[in-house]
Design an enzyme around this catalytic site. Structure first.
Site, PDB file in Angstrom:
ATOM      1  N   HIS A  65      69.385 -45.257 -32.279  1.00 33.33           N
ATOM      2  CA  HIS A  65      68.099 -44.696 -32.686  1.00 33.33           C
ATOM      3  C   HIS A  65      67.116 -44.644 -31.525  1.00 33.33           C
ATOM      4  CE1 HIS A  65      68.268 -44.666 -37.326  1.00 33.33           C
ATOM      5  NE2 HIS A  65      69.494 -44.621 -36.839  1.00 33.33           N
ATOM      6  N   SER A  75      61.829 -46.953 -26.523  1.00 35.31           N
ATOM      7  CA  SER A  75      60.641 -46.551 -27.291  1.00 35.31           C
ATOM      8  C   SER A  75      60.723 -47.040 -28.726  1.00 35.31           C
ATOM      9  CB  SER A  75      60.465 -45.026 -27.259  1.00 35.31           C
ATOM     10  OG  SER A  75      61.617 -44.368 -27.757  1.00 35.31           O
TER      11      SER A  75
END
Length: 314
Positions: A65, A75
């Site tokens: 992901h 992130s």
């Protein structure tokens, strides 16, 4: 004497080559700057997975992901933002393990090892801890200073995805059809929430009836009832990284719609058959695809930063 246009072209080519070189990751990146980084990460991951086998799948999913949203830049670890996106909210796990690893690594090499690299190595070590294949992780990623919730909502595959949607989704990240089928094999470990397979249980016909009946006991039809109840993605060997996921698909025992579409009369049927009967072929394709995925748009050189705390920018 070279013309101005040819000189400009040469400069552009040189700049492109320099950019490509700077983007190269290396297996030996920390050999000098933090020689004990990989062994420290492996020890922490192995302990976490031994304590809770499901954590292995959670760490692999974090890396996946991460890479699918603005590249492998950690992130996904920044508080809020991507963590609030539909595919992530209420289901991403493993942040505490990553934080523990980061604390241990910082203690031996301050501000040297990126959170993005920790995710990549932890994914590999998780697979190995559950009996799966190993591979050489290329290193040198740096951490982003931003996250992108909207991109997480659009770029992460949904459990309701069709085969065409999956192929397109992975293709946009530079991953081919074989990569997609192989990476889906990570569903040989881990669990999914009832809300993500309820529609398949009650509305689809390409599902083994006994398999569906057993699952319905813990996943009622009414929306909102038991939404977060869990079921293993691979009911045969849920805590072993093997090729049983594909064998299950041959018997219409894929838990998610996006699992079973890989074997439903389409272009990926033969690949599923091959991986089901040839574990070595699956392992080879999976490890190659993990390396490719780990190389999606990394920040390198002076880009980004090395976060001191994975959940926030410095």
């Amino acid at each position: 004497m070279a013309s101005a246009s040819s000189v400009s072209l040469m400069l552009l080519v040189a700049a492109a080559m320099a950019s490509a070189a700077s983007a190269q990751l290396s297996a030996t990146f920390y050999d000098t700057s933090c020689p004990n980084a990989l062994s420290t990460i492996k020890s922490a991951v192995t302990a976490a997975v031994n304590s809770e086998p499901r954590m292995g799948a959670s760490l692999v999913r974090l890396h996946f992901h991460d890479c699918f949203v603005q590249g492998c830049d950690a992130s996904v670890l920044l508080s809020g933002q991507e963590q609030n996106a539909g595919p992530n909210a209420g289901s991403l796990r493993g942040f505490n393990v990553v934080d523990n690893i980061k604390t241990q690594v910082e203690a031996i090499c301050s501000q040297t090892v990126s959170c993005a690299d920790i995710l990549a190595v932890a994914a590999r070590d998780s697979v190995v801890a559950l009996g799966g294949p190993s591979w050489t992780v290329l290193l040198g990623r740096r951490d982003s200073t931003t996250a992108n919730e909207s991109q997480a909502n659009t770029d992460l595959p949904a459990p309701s995805s069709s085969l065409a949607e999956l192929i397109g989704n992975f293709s946009r990240k530079g991953l081919d059809v074989t990569d997609m089928v192989a990476l889906s094999g990570a569903h040989t470990i881990g669990q999914a929430q009832c809300q993500n397979f309820r529609d398949r249980l009650y509305n689809e016909t390409n599902i083994d009836s006994s398999f569906a009946t057993a699952l319905k006991a813990n996943c009622p039809r009414p929306t909102g009832s038991g939404d977060s109840n869990l079921a293993p993605l691979d009911t045969t060997t849920p805590n072993a990284f093997d090729s049983a996921y594909y064998t299950n698909l041959l018997s219409n025992k894929g838990l998610l719609h996006s699992d079973q579409v890989l074997f439903n009369g389409g272009s990926t049927d033969n690949t599923v058959r091959n991986f089901s009967s040839n574990t070595a072929a699956f392992n080879s394709a999976f490890t190659a695809a993990m390396v490719k995925m780990g190389n999606i748009s990394p920040l390198t050189g002076t880009q980004g930063q090395i976060r001191l705390n994975c959940s926030k920018v410095n």
